[in-house]
Write a protein that holds these residues in place. Sequence first.
Motif, PDB file in Angstrom:
ATOM      1  N   ILE A 183     104.536  49.393  33.352  1.00  0.00           N
ATOM      2  CA  ILE A 183     103.721  49.798  32.211  1.00  0.00           C
ATOM      3  C   ILE A 183     102.890  48.657  31.631  1.00  0.00           C
ATOM      4  CG2 ILE A 183     103.757  50.880  29.936  1.00  0.00           C
ATOM      5  CD1 ILE A 183     104.624  52.736  32.296  1.00  0.00           C
ATOM      6  N   TRP A 184     103.463  47.457  31.515  1.00  0.00           N
ATOM      7  CA  TRP A 184     102.698  46.347  30.919  1.00  0.00           C
ATOM      8  C   TRP A 184     101.426  46.043  31.681  1.00  0.00           C
ATOM      9  CZ3 TRP A 184     102.509  45.142  26.228  1.00  0.00           C
ATOM     10  CH2 TRP A 184     103.636  45.098  25.419  1.00  0.00           C
ATOM     11  N   SER A 185     101.461  46.154  32.995  1.00  0.00           N
ATOM     12  CA  SER A 185     100.242  45.860  33.759  1.00  0.00           C
ATOM     13  C   SER A 185      99.140  46.877  33.433  1.00  0.00           C
ATOM     14  CB  SER A 185     100.526  45.829  35.255  1.00  0.00           C
ATOM     15  OG  SER A 185     100.996  47.086  35.699  1.00  0.00           O
ATOM     16  N   ILE A 186      99.524  48.118  33.191  1.00  0.00           N
ATOM     17  CA  ILE A 186      98.545  49.140  32.814  1.00  0.00           C
ATOM     18  C   ILE A 186      97.985  48.816  31.425  1.00  0.00           C
ATOM     19  CG2 ILE A 186      98.242  51.582  32.238  1.00  0.00           C
ATOM     20  CD1 ILE A 186     100.535  52.135  34.295  1.00  0.00           C
ATOM     21  N   LEU A 187      98.877  48.507  30.484  1.00  0.00           N
ATOM     22  CA  LEU A 187      98.438  48.175  29.129  1.00  0.00           C
ATOM     23  C   LEU A 187      97.535  46.944  29.136  1.00  0.00           C
ATOM     24  CD1 LEU A 187     101.707  48.755  27.075  1.00  0.00           C
ATOM     25  CD2 LEU A 187      99.686  50.225  27.181  1.00  0.00           C
ATOM     26  N   GLU A 188      97.923  45.948  29.910  1.00  0.00           N
ATOM     27  CA  GLU A 188      97.123  44.722  29.975  1.00  0.00           C
ATOM     28  C   GLU A 188      95.730  45.006  30.527  1.00  0.00           C
ATOM     29  OE1 GLU A 188      97.476  40.124  31.462  1.00  0.00           O
ATOM     30  OE2 GLU A 188      98.711  41.622  32.461  1.00  0.00           O
ATOM     31  N   GLU A 243      94.061  47.768  30.490  1.00  0.00           N
ATOM     32  CA  GLU A 243      93.268  48.603  29.580  1.00  0.00           C
ATOM     33  C   GLU A 243      92.960  47.902  28.258  1.00  0.00           C
ATOM     34  OE1 GLU A 243      91.921  51.686  30.122  1.00  0.00           O
ATOM     35  OE2 GLU A 243      92.536  51.318  32.180  1.00  0.00           O
ATOM     36  N   ALA A 244      93.976  47.304  27.660  1.00  0.00           N
ATOM     37  CA  ALA A 244      93.825  46.790  26.294  1.00  0.00           C
ATOM     38  C   ALA A 244      93.363  45.342  26.233  1.00  0.00           C
ATOM     39  CB  ALA A 244      95.137  46.943  25.534  1.00  0.00           C
ATOM     40  N   CYS A 245      93.576  44.609  27.282  1.00  0.00           N
ATOM     41  CA  CYS A 245      93.283  43.167  27.214  1.00  0.00           C
ATOM     42  C   CYS A 245      92.113  42.769  28.102  1.00  0.00           C
ATOM     43  CB  CYS A 245      94.530  42.380  27.572  1.00  0.00           C
ATOM     44  SG  CYS A 245      95.917  42.726  26.484  1.00  0.00           S
ATOM     45  N   SER A 246      91.312  43.731  28.483  1.00  0.00           N
ATOM     46  CA  SER A 246      90.177  43.417  29.346  1.00  0.00           C
ATOM     47  C   SER A 246      89.053  42.729  28.583  1.00  0.00           C
ATOM     48  CB  SER A 246      89.658  44.696  30.012  1.00  0.00           C
ATOM     49  OG  SER A 246      89.254  45.624  29.021  1.00  0.00           O
ATOM     50  N   PRO A 260      88.299  40.276  24.783  1.00  0.00           N
ATOM     51  CA  PRO A 260      88.950  39.559  23.672  1.00  0.00           C
ATOM     52  C   PRO A 260      88.975  40.417  22.402  1.00  0.00           C
ATOM     53  CG  PRO A 260      86.974  38.396  24.416  1.00  0.00           C
ATOM     54  CD  PRO A 260      87.070  39.654  25.208  1.00  0.00           C
ATOM     55  N   HIS A 261      89.963  40.168  21.575  1.00  0.00           N
ATOM     56  CA  HIS A 261      90.095  40.874  20.308  1.00  0.00           C
ATOM     57  C   HIS A 261      89.892  39.876  19.169  1.00  0.00           C
ATOM     58  CE1 HIS A 261      92.154  43.431  23.203  1.00  0.00           C
ATOM     59  NE2 HIS A 261      91.755  44.428  22.427  1.00  0.00           N
ATOM     60  N   GLN A 262      89.282  40.344  18.116  1.00  0.00           N
ATOM     61  CA  GLN A 262      88.972  39.466  16.984  1.00  0.00           C
ATOM     62  C   GLN A 262      90.139  39.312  16.022  1.00  0.00           C
ATOM     63  OE1 GLN A 262      86.136  37.718  16.972  1.00  0.00           O
ATOM     64  NE2 GLN A 262      85.809  38.679  18.955  1.00  0.00           N
ATOM     65  N   SER A 263      91.149  40.158  16.159  1.00  0.00           N
ATOM     66  CA  SER A 263      92.289  40.077  15.251  1.00  0.00           C
ATOM     67  C   SER A 263      93.513  40.704  15.900  1.00  0.00           C
ATOM     68  CB  SER A 263      91.982  40.806  13.938  1.00  0.00           C
ATOM     69  OG  SER A 263      91.881  42.200  14.173  1.00  0.00           O
ATOM     70  N   ILE A 264      94.669  40.440  15.310  1.00  0.00           N
ATOM     71  CA  ILE A 264      95.911  41.058  15.778  1.00  0.00           C
ATOM     72  C   ILE A 264      95.828  42.576  15.594  1.00  0.00           C
ATOM     73  CG2 ILE A 264      98.399  41.245  15.358  1.00  0.00           C
ATOM     74  CD1 ILE A 264      97.619  38.645  16.717  1.00  0.00           C
ATOM     75  N   ASP A 265      95.256  43.004  14.485  1.00  0.00           N
ATOM     76  CA  ASP A 265      95.118  44.444  14.249  1.00  0.00           C
ATOM     77  C   ASP A 265      94.270  45.111  15.330  1.00  0.00           C
ATOM     78  OD1 ASP A 265      96.732  44.623  12.020  1.00  0.00           O
ATOM     79  OD2 ASP A 265      95.085  44.326  10.602  1.00  0.00           O
ATOM     80  N   ALA A 266      93.198  44.461  15.736  1.00  0.00           N
ATOM     81  CA  ALA A 266      92.348  45.015  16.791  1.00  0.00           C
ATOM     82  C   ALA A 266      93.123  45.113  18.104  1.00  0.00           C
ATOM     83  CB  ALA A 266      91.095  44.158  16.967  1.00  0.00           C
ATOM     84  N   LEU A 267      93.924  44.096  18.406  1.00  0.00           N
ATOM     85  CA  LEU A 267      94.757  44.127  19.618  1.00  0.00           C
ATOM     86  C   LEU A 267      95.772  45.257  19.530  1.00  0.00           C
ATOM     87  CD1 LEU A 267      95.764  43.026  22.306  1.00  0.00           C
ATOM     88  CD2 LEU A 267      97.122  41.350  21.012  1.00  0.00           C
ATOM     89  N   LYS A 268      96.409  45.405  18.376  1.00  0.00           N
ATOM     90  CA  LYS A 268      97.387  46.485  18.205  1.00  0.00           C
ATOM     91  C   LYS A 268      96.739  47.847  18.411  1.00  0.00           C
ATOM     92  CE  LYS A 268     100.493  44.138  14.984  1.00  0.00           C
ATOM     93  NZ  LYS A 268     101.006  44.122  13.598  1.00  0.00           N
ATOM     94  N   LYS A 269      95.560  48.034  17.850  1.00  0.00           N
ATOM     95  CA  LYS A 269      94.856  49.311  18.004  1.00  0.00           C
ATOM     96  C   LYS A 269      94.509  49.566  19.468  1.00  0.00           C
ATOM     97  CE  LYS A 269      92.932  49.503  13.370  1.00  0.00           C
ATOM     98  NZ  LYS A 269      91.766  49.339  12.526  1.00  0.00           N
TER      99      LYS A 269
END
Length: 108
Positions: free
Chosen positions: A48-53, A55-58, A60-69
Amino acid sequence: MQDGAPSHKAEETQNLIRDNVPEFIEVDISPQRDNGESPDLNVMDYSIWSILEAEACSKPHQSIDALKKSLTKAWNNISQNVIDRAVDDFPKRLKKCIEADGGHFKNN
């Protein structure tokens, strides 16, 4: 479930878990121990982490909240079939791990 991640083997982490988890199985974290990395048997780690990574980490995020979303959105987009296949793979992975005496194995 812990794997060989440095944060999992940290003395502070081990102490926290030992103090809060009655059936905690300790890890030998002494520097003399050859802690060859053990295979991941946690569904989140091997699937699962590889899928999340991806999709979600492709980006950069400007904040922790943006990463969480972004992670929450990616999690909600994972189909139940993908989760079911990952869970169903666990017995096969466990058997291969036992056959490898807890060492690395190829998952084909």
